[in-house]
Scaffold this motif. Structure first.
Motif, mmCIF file in Angstrom:
data_model
loop_
_atom_site.group_PDB
_atom_site.id
_atom_site.type_symbol
_atom_site.label_atom_id
_atom_site.label_comp_id
_atom_site.label_asym_id
_atom_site.label_seq_id
_atom_site.Cartn_x
_atom_site.Cartn_y
_atom_site.Cartn_z
ATOM 1 N N HIS A 9 27.127 15.982 29.172
ATOM 2 C CA HIS A 9 25.681 15.886 28.941
ATOM 3 C C HIS A 9 25.340 14.479 28.482
ATOM 4 O O HIS A 9 26.215 13.709 28.080
ATOM 5 C CB HIS A 9 25.233 16.892 27.871
ATOM 6 N N VAL A 10 24.055 14.149 28.546
ATOM 7 C CA VAL A 10 23.536 12.982 27.819
ATOM 8 C C VAL A 10 22.695 13.537 26.677
ATOM 9 O O VAL A 10 22.086 14.601 26.807
ATOM 10 C CB VAL A 10 22.704 12.043 28.724
ATOM 11 N N ASP A 11 22.663 12.829 25.553
ATOM 12 C CA ASP A 11 21.951 13.354 24.390
ATOM 13 C C ASP A 11 20.440 13.280 24.595
ATOM 14 O O ASP A 11 19.905 12.264 25.053
ATOM 15 C CB ASP A 11 22.323 12.567 23.123
ATOM 16 N N ALA A 12 19.780 14.374 24.238
ATOM 17 C CA ALA A 12 18.311 14.443 24.245
ATOM 18 C C ALA A 12 17.957 15.542 23.257
ATOM 19 O O ALA A 12 18.624 16.585 23.232
ATOM 20 C CB ALA A 12 17.786 14.794 25.632
ATOM 21 N N PHE A 13 16.939 15.310 22.438
ATOM 22 C CA PHE A 13 16.639 16.253 21.360
ATOM 23 C C PHE A 13 15.342 17.000 21.652
ATOM 24 O O PHE A 13 14.290 16.387 21.747
ATOM 25 C CB PHE A 13 16.543 15.511 20.027
ATOM 26 N N PRO A 14 15.410 18.336 21.750
ATOM 27 C CA PRO A 14 14.209 19.108 22.110
ATOM 28 C C PRO A 14 13.043 18.926 21.134
ATOM 29 O O PRO A 14 11.901 18.869 21.540
ATOM 30 C CB PRO A 14 14.695 20.561 22.092
ATOM 31 N N SER A 15 13.352 18.825 19.821
ATOM 32 C CA SER A 15 12.247 18.796 18.844
ATOM 33 C C SER A 15 11.831 17.379 18.463
ATOM 34 O O SER A 15 10.841 17.190 17.784
ATOM 35 C CB SER A 15 12.653 19.557 17.586
ATOM 36 N N ARG A 16 12.627 16.396 18.882
ATOM 37 C CA ARG A 16 12.320 15.015 18.491
ATOM 38 C C ARG A 16 12.180 14.116 19.707
ATOM 39 O O ARG A 16 13.102 13.379 20.061
ATOM 40 C CB ARG A 16 13.433 14.478 17.572
ATOM 41 N N PRO A 17 11.034 14.159 20.385
ATOM 42 C CA PRO A 17 10.821 13.271 21.531
ATOM 43 C C PRO A 17 10.955 11.817 21.075
ATOM 44 O O PRO A 17 10.505 11.472 19.984
ATOM 45 C CB PRO A 17 9.380 13.569 21.953
ATOM 46 N N ASN A 18 11.599 10.980 21.868
ATOM 47 C CA ASN A 18 11.774 9.590 21.393
ATOM 48 C C ASN A 18 11.119 8.546 22.293
ATOM 49 O O ASN A 18 11.253 7.350 22.035
ATOM 50 C CB ASN A 18 13.248 9.289 21.138
ATOM 51 N N HIS A 19 10.460 8.981 23.368
ATOM 52 C CA HIS A 19 9.665 8.058 24.188
ATOM 53 C C HIS A 19 10.473 6.856 24.684
ATOM 54 O O HIS A 19 9.946 5.752 24.796
ATOM 55 C CB HIS A 19 8.430 7.599 23.416
ATOM 56 N N MET A 22 14.680 13.709 30.360
ATOM 57 C CA MET A 22 15.968 13.640 29.648
ATOM 58 C C MET A 22 16.442 15.032 29.213
ATOM 59 O O MET A 22 17.629 15.348 29.306
ATOM 60 C CB MET A 22 15.856 12.709 28.426
ATOM 61 N N LEU A 23 15.520 15.863 28.749
ATOM 62 C CA LEU A 23 15.902 17.238 28.374
ATOM 63 C C LEU A 23 16.368 18.019 29.598
ATOM 64 O O LEU A 23 17.318 18.801 29.529
ATOM 65 C CB LEU A 23 14.717 17.960 27.738
ATOM 66 N N ASN A 24 15.700 17.799 30.713
ATOM 67 C CA ASN A 24 16.115 18.462 31.943
ATOM 68 C C ASN A 24 17.491 17.986 32.402
ATOM 69 O O ASN A 24 18.308 18.788 32.856
ATOM 70 C CB ASN A 24 15.084 18.226 33.047
ATOM 71 N N LEU A 25 17.745 16.675 32.276
ATOM 72 C CA LEU A 25 19.085 16.175 32.625
ATOM 73 C C LEU A 25 20.126 16.874 31.751
ATOM 74 O O LEU A 25 21.139 17.378 32.254
ATOM 75 C CB LEU A 25 19.166 14.660 32.386
ATOM 76 N N HIS A 26 19.871 16.885 30.446
ATOM 77 C CA HIS A 26 20.803 17.509 29.495
ATOM 78 C C HIS A 26 21.075 18.959 29.881
ATOM 79 O O HIS A 26 22.225 19.401 29.994
ATOM 80 C CB HIS A 26 20.197 17.412 28.089
ATOM 81 N N CYS A 82 28.783 4.108 21.350
ATOM 82 C CA CYS A 82 28.134 4.186 22.664
ATOM 83 C C CYS A 82 26.665 4.556 22.526
ATOM 84 O O CYS A 82 26.236 5.050 21.484
ATOM 85 C CB CYS A 82 28.842 5.178 23.583
ATOM 86 N N PHE A 83 25.921 4.299 23.591
ATOM 87 C CA PHE A 83 24.562 4.819 23.712
ATOM 88 C C PHE A 83 24.709 6.231 24.282
ATOM 89 O O PHE A 83 24.942 6.415 25.480
ATOM 90 C CB PHE A 83 23.731 3.943 24.652
ATOM 91 N N SER A 84 24.544 7.234 23.435
ATOM 92 C CA SER A 84 24.842 8.606 23.866
ATOM 93 C C SER A 84 23.717 9.217 24.701
ATOM 94 O O SER A 84 23.857 10.327 25.201
ATOM 95 C CB SER A 84 25.151 9.484 22.660
ATOM 96 N N ASP A 85 22.587 8.495 24.845
ATOM 97 C CA ASP A 85 21.545 8.933 25.777
ATOM 98 C C ASP A 85 21.835 8.439 27.187
ATOM 99 O O ASP A 85 21.140 8.804 28.132
ATOM 100 C CB ASP A 85 20.159 8.442 25.315
#
Ligand SMILES: [Fe+2]
Length: 293
Positions: A138-148, A213-217, A245-248
Motif C-alpha cells: 500500500h501507499v500511506d493515506a489517512f481516511p480522517s486526515r486529508p492532507n491535500h 490516494m485513499l482509493n489507491l491504498h 522514506c516518503f510512505s505516501d
C-alpha cells in the motif's frame, strides 16, 4: 529500479558533503527507501525493560507521542515508568528530526512535526481487517486526515534486542502504480467532501487528491492478485538500523518484525527539490487536472 538506497551514515547529526546530501535527497524524492544499516537508536540499560509488548495497553495500535509536550498514549505503567519510556521516545523524536534537518536543510523551515510511535507488538497478527492489514502492499493515506498533497516522510528504527530484522516488501514505483490503478478510480460523488467534513469524519475537506490516494491504498490492499503479482522486492531491515522514506510514495508492506520506533514528518510539495516527482504532481500530470482546489 532498485528501490533501496543504502547509506553509510553512522551519526544522527551527520557531517556530510553537500553533494552526498543532494544525492540522498534525489534518491528519497524519487521514491527510494534510504537504508542506514550503520545507524542505530539506543535504549539505555534502564530503558531496555521497555522492550516488551506487555507495556502496550492492548487497545491502541502503538504507544505514541503526538508532539513534544504531549503525554505518552497507549502504555500501561506507573507514572515513573511512563515518564521513563516517554523520555526514550522523545529522544528518538529529537534524533529523527535532527537527522532530517541536518541531511535536508531545505526541508527544515517547512517541516511539520507529527506523531512519534513506539511499536513493541509483533507485526504478525495485528490487523483486524483487510483495509488495516499493513502486510499488504500500500501507499500511506489517512481516511480522517486529508492532507491535500502534503508529503508523509517517515523515519523508522528497528530496535529489536534479539537481532530480529523487520521485513518489508517494496512494490513498483509510484507512477507505474498510479497508471495501473487510476483508470479504475471513480470521481468523488458531488458533495461527499463537504458531507464527510460536516459529519466530522474528516478533519478538513477531502480534496480529489485525497480521494485518489485513499482509493489507491484500498484498491491495492483489496486486490490479492495485485499483491502477489505486482513487481516487488523483499527487504530485510536489520535490528539496529534506520530507514527513511516518503510512505505516501513508496509502495510498502510490513511482513514481520517487532520493536520499532517511527517518526512522522510532513513536507509541503513546494519545499521539495523536485515537486514534479511527488504523488500530487504525478497524479495531476496523469489526470491532466488540478486535484487540490
Ligand atoms: Fe504504511
Amino acid at each position: 529500479m532498485n528501490p533501496i538506497y543504502t547509506t553509510t551514515l553512522t551519526d544522527w547529526v551527520p557531517s556530510i558533503p553537500a553533494e552526498q546530501s543532494a544525492a540522498l535527497l534525489a534518491a528519497l524524492e524519487s521514491g527510494h527507501v534510504l537504508y542506514c544499516p550503520q545507524l542505530a537508536f539506543q535504549f539505555s540499560p534502564a530503558e531496555q525493560r521497555f522492550l516488551d509488548p506487555a507495556w502496550s495497553n492492548g487497545k491502541d495500535k502503538n504507544i505514541s507521542l503526538e508532539h513534544d509536550g504531549a503525554p505518552l498514549k497507549g502504555m500501561l505503567g506507573t507514572t515513573d515508568e511512563v515518564a521513563t519510556l516517554r523520555g526514550a521516545v522523545l529522544r528518538f523524536r529529537t534524533q529523527a528530526i535532527g537527522l532530517i534537518e541536518t541531511l535536508f536543510p531545505a526541508y527544515k523551515r517547512n517541516l511539520r512535526k507529527a506523531r512519534t510511535s513506539y511499536r513493541p507488538v509483533p507485526v504478525e497478527g495485528r490487523s483486524t481487517s483487510w483495509r488495516k492489514d499493513d502486510s499488504r502492499l500500500h501507499v500511506d493515506a489517512f481516511p480522517s486526515r486529508p492532507n491535500h498533497g502534503e508529503r508523509i516522510l517517515r523515519v523508522f528504527a528497528n530496535v529489536n534486542p534479539h537481532g530480529v530484522p523487520r521485513v518489508w516488501r517494496i512494490g513498483e514505483p509510484f507512477e507505474a502504480l498510479a497508471q495501473r490503478v487510476l483508470p479504475r478510480i471513480p470521481t468523488p460523488l458531488p458533495g461527499s467532501s463537504w458531507l464527510l467534513h460536516a459529519l466530522h469524519i474528516t478533519k478538513q475537506r477531502r480534496s480529489e487528491y485525497d480521494h485518489i490516494m485513499l482509493n489507491l491504498h484500498d484498491r491495492m490492499k483489496a486486490d490479492l492478485e495485485y499483491q502477489a503479482q505486482a513487481p516487488q522486492v523483499t527487504m530485510s531491515l536489520a535490528a539496529g538500523s534506520v530507514w527513511i522514506c516518503f510512505s505516501d510514495q513508496v509502495s510498502h508492506a510490513a511482513m514481520s518484525g517487532q520493536f520499532m520506533l517511527e517518526q512522522t514528518l510532513h513536507v509541503p510539495v513546494d519545499a521539495l527539490a523536485v515537486p514534479e516527482k511527488s504523488p500530487l504532481r504525478t497524479l495531476e500530470r496523469l489526470t491532466a487536472r488540478a486535484l487540490v482546489v
